[in-house]
Design an enzyme around this catalytic site. Sequence first.
Site, PDB file in Angstrom:
ATOM      1  N   CYS A   1       0.810  -1.144   0.089  1.00 23.14           N
ATOM      2  CA  CYS A   1       0.033  -0.030  -0.070  1.00 23.14           C
ATOM      3  C   CYS A   1       0.960   1.255   0.145  1.00 23.14           C
ATOM      4  O   CYS A   1       0.258   2.317  -0.332  1.00 23.14           O
ATOM      5  CB  CYS A   1      -1.146   0.169   1.244  1.00 23.14           C
ATOM      6  SG  CYS A   1      -2.146  -1.388   1.315  1.00 23.14           S
TER       7      CYS A   1
ATOM      8  N   HIS B   1      -3.327   7.372   2.413  1.00 21.76           N
ATOM      9  CA  HIS B   1      -3.624   5.954   1.800  1.00 21.76           C
ATOM     10  C   HIS B   1      -5.189   5.436   2.586  1.00 21.76           C
ATOM     11  O   HIS B   1      -5.395   5.763   3.630  1.00 21.76           O
ATOM     12  CB  HIS B   1      -2.616   4.996   2.613  1.00 21.76           C
ATOM     13  CG  HIS B   1      -3.071   3.424   2.216  1.00 21.76           C
ATOM     14  ND1 HIS B   1      -3.599   3.032   1.171  1.00 21.76           N
ATOM     15  CD2 HIS B   1      -3.067   2.613   2.995  1.00 21.76           C
ATOM     16  CE1 HIS B   1      -4.030   1.681   1.261  1.00 21.76           C
ATOM     17  NE2 HIS B   1      -3.540   1.453   2.496  1.00 21.76           N
TER      18      HIS B   1
ATOM     19  N   ASN C   1      -9.963  -0.108  -0.242  1.00 23.98           N
ATOM     20  CA  ASN C   1      -8.315  -0.158  -0.011  1.00 23.98           C
ATOM     21  C   ASN C   1      -8.040  -0.901  -1.415  1.00 23.98           C
ATOM     22  O   ASN C   1      -8.036  -1.879  -1.578  1.00 23.98           O
ATOM     23  CB  ASN C   1      -7.852  -0.913   1.193  1.00 23.98           C
ATOM     24  CG  ASN C   1      -6.508  -1.018   1.145  1.00 23.98           C
ATOM     25  OD1 ASN C   1      -5.520  -0.574   0.472  1.00 23.98           O
ATOM     26  ND2 ASN C   1      -5.873  -1.039   2.292  1.00 23.98           N
TER      27      ASN C   1
HETATM   28  N1  ACO Z   1     -18.502  -8.552   9.092  1.00 23.72           N
HETATM   29  C1  ACO Z   1     -19.137  -8.759  10.289  1.00 23.72           C
HETATM   30  N2  ACO Z   1     -18.155  -9.329  11.037  1.00 23.72           N
HETATM   31  C2  ACO Z   1     -16.892  -9.367  11.047  1.00 23.72           C
HETATM   32  C3  ACO Z   1     -16.295  -9.062   9.530  1.00 23.72           C
HETATM   33  C4  ACO Z   1     -17.290  -8.898   8.819  1.00 23.72           C
HETATM   34  N3  ACO Z   1     -16.764  -8.543   7.415  1.00 23.72           N
HETATM   35  N4  ACO Z   1     -15.147  -9.078   9.656  1.00 23.72           N
HETATM   36  C5  ACO Z   1     -14.666  -9.595  11.006  1.00 23.72           C
HETATM   37  N5  ACO Z   1     -15.794  -9.587  11.741  1.00 23.72           N
HETATM   38  C6  ACO Z   1     -16.209  -9.967  13.222  1.00 23.72           C
HETATM   39  C7  ACO Z   1     -14.869 -10.724  13.501  1.00 23.72           C
HETATM   40  O1  ACO Z   1     -14.877 -12.167  13.553  1.00 23.72           O
HETATM   41  C8  ACO Z   1     -15.171 -10.535  15.266  1.00 23.72           C
HETATM   42  O2  ACO Z   1     -15.901 -11.285  15.712  1.00 23.72           O
HETATM   43  P1  ACO Z   1     -15.624 -12.149  17.191  1.00 23.72           P
HETATM   44  O3  ACO Z   1     -15.699 -10.709  18.335  1.00 23.72           O
HETATM   45  O4  ACO Z   1     -16.887 -12.825  17.172  1.00 23.72           O
HETATM   46  O5  ACO Z   1     -14.420 -12.743  17.011  1.00 23.72           O
HETATM   47  C9  ACO Z   1     -15.609  -8.980  15.315  1.00 23.72           C
HETATM   48  O6  ACO Z   1     -16.171  -8.837  13.925  1.00 23.72           O
HETATM   49  C10 ACO Z   1     -14.755  -8.135  15.413  1.00 23.72           C
HETATM   50  O7  ACO Z   1     -13.397  -8.079  14.865  1.00 23.72           O
HETATM   51  P2  ACO Z   1     -12.236  -7.018  15.142  1.00 23.72           P
HETATM   52  O8  ACO Z   1     -11.170  -7.462  14.308  1.00 23.72           O
HETATM   53  O9  ACO Z   1     -12.165  -6.679  16.358  1.00 23.72           O
HETATM   54  O10 ACO Z   1     -12.869  -5.754  14.500  1.00 23.72           O
HETATM   55  P3  ACO Z   1     -12.205  -4.201  14.329  1.00 23.72           P
HETATM   56  O11 ACO Z   1     -13.084  -3.312  14.981  1.00 23.72           O
HETATM   57  O12 ACO Z   1     -10.717  -4.496  14.611  1.00 23.72           O
HETATM   58  O13 ACO Z   1     -12.324  -4.164  12.800  1.00 23.72           O
HETATM   59  C11 ACO Z   1     -10.956  -4.096  10.828  1.00 23.72           C
HETATM   60  C12 ACO Z   1     -11.517  -4.884  11.939  1.00 23.72           C
HETATM   61  C13 ACO Z   1     -11.778  -3.561   9.873  1.00 23.72           C
HETATM   62  C14 ACO Z   1      -9.899  -5.221   9.925  1.00 23.72           C
HETATM   63  C15 ACO Z   1      -9.937  -3.336  11.599  1.00 23.72           C
HETATM   64  O14 ACO Z   1      -9.096  -3.994  12.448  1.00 23.72           O
HETATM   65  C16 ACO Z   1      -8.859  -2.676  10.301  1.00 23.72           C
HETATM   66  O15 ACO Z   1      -9.292  -1.990   9.768  1.00 23.72           O
HETATM   67  N6  ACO Z   1      -7.557  -3.115  10.523  1.00 23.72           N
HETATM   68  C17 ACO Z   1      -6.718  -2.532   9.766  1.00 23.72           C
HETATM   69  C18 ACO Z   1      -6.453  -3.396   8.591  1.00 23.72           C
HETATM   70  C19 ACO Z   1      -6.240  -2.897   7.428  1.00 23.72           C
HETATM   71  O16 ACO Z   1      -6.543  -1.741   6.753  1.00 23.72           O
HETATM   72  N7  ACO Z   1      -5.550  -3.492   6.700  1.00 23.72           N
HETATM   73  C20 ACO Z   1      -5.135  -3.349   5.163  1.00 23.72           C
HETATM   74  C21 ACO Z   1      -3.766  -3.273   4.820  1.00 23.72           C
HETATM   75  S1  ACO Z   1      -2.804  -2.286   5.984  1.00 23.72           S
HETATM   76  C22 ACO Z   1      -3.090  -0.744   5.253  1.00 23.72           C
HETATM   77  O17 ACO Z   1      -3.785  -0.534   4.612  1.00 23.72           O
HETATM   78  C23 ACO Z   1      -3.335   0.154   6.846  1.00 23.72           C
END
Ligand code: ACO
Length: 334
Positions: free
Chosen positions: A114, A258, A288
Amino acid sequence: MSLHTHIVGVGGYLPERILSNETLSTMVDTTDAWIRERTGITQRHILAHDQQTSDLAVEAAKQALDDAGLTIDDIDALIVATTTPDMVFPSTASVVQYKLGGKGFPAWDIQAVCSGFVYGLAQADGMMRGGMFQRVLMIGAESMSRIVDWKDRNTCVLFGDGAGAVVLENREGEGGMIGSVLHCDGSYRQLLMAEHQHNGHEPGKAIDFSMDAAGVAAIEMKGNEVFRVAVSKLGEVVGEVLDKYGLQKSDVDWLVPHQANIRILNATAKKMKMEAGRMVITVDQHANTSSASVPLALNHLYRQGSIQTGQILLLEAFASGFAWGANLIRWSKS
Ligand code: ACO
């Protein structure tokens, strides 16, 4: 007067097909409300079966060249930042050069996920300041849909396809690229990765690139940890690049981040004390798009007619690796 690297053309391209949160929620166990609340994303664009990363790059490049009033014959070097090249080799840049009708000048890919466009701008600027090239076509292009596991709700909701491009020109005149800061820390590499030959893919076997197939190099991510480190490192790097070039947070007119997650964007904007409306947000529209994300955001801001000559832009990105960085630009395109 000294020579500077100026942005003289800007372009972007998003493939026609749109995949909404609603449609995605018929494919995996998710909801529009969950995706919007946790990420800010409402839809993503998906390339057609007969398109490749190079095709997206070509469309963005054509718009950038047109915007600059130049043709491919005016270009001295072509760089494509991509995580999803058309093939292992040759470089996607060489394919793009061919498809644009160029010949002879150097063309190569860079891979910083990214952060690829931010890395590429820094690289091109350094080479241009050194007198190596006068005009560089710098593209970020991705087909993230081809490496996403469409059965994994944790990751498939986050990514989309697209391309953005700029034409850079080394010439006299006020403004242009001020400078860049880049970082990488490979000790974090396992928090976000796409291993080749994942999901049972066997060498020599035809690869199923359809959305029905689990991704060939499917993305694995510890989302929470990526989120935490991204917020912290982005906060640091924006401070670092401003300090390095003797600027204050209040000098920045536009934050061009980004586009990964609206909550990461807002956290950086808060650290920067950016006024509302001074940060570009496009993640809602295309999710993204990895290395295409920063140039697509820049293209969006530029096409709105929002940027005034002399204004300061801060571009920043955080990526798998982890690799992160920032570029400062004084806008010189009228
Ligand atoms: N729909 C519904 N529920 C979901 C989904 C979905 N698509 N995805 C995950 N969940 C559930 C999980 O299973 C979890 O359930 P559980 O509590 O029963 O285990 C719950 O939602 C919470 O999951 P978390 O991972 O704690 O949710 P969070 O608030 O952290 O959001 C996310 C997840 C959106 C991935 C966040 O952590 C994030 O954006 N992280 C950065 C990742 C990123 O952007 N990566 C891209 C490349 S790096 C970059 O570009 C910065």
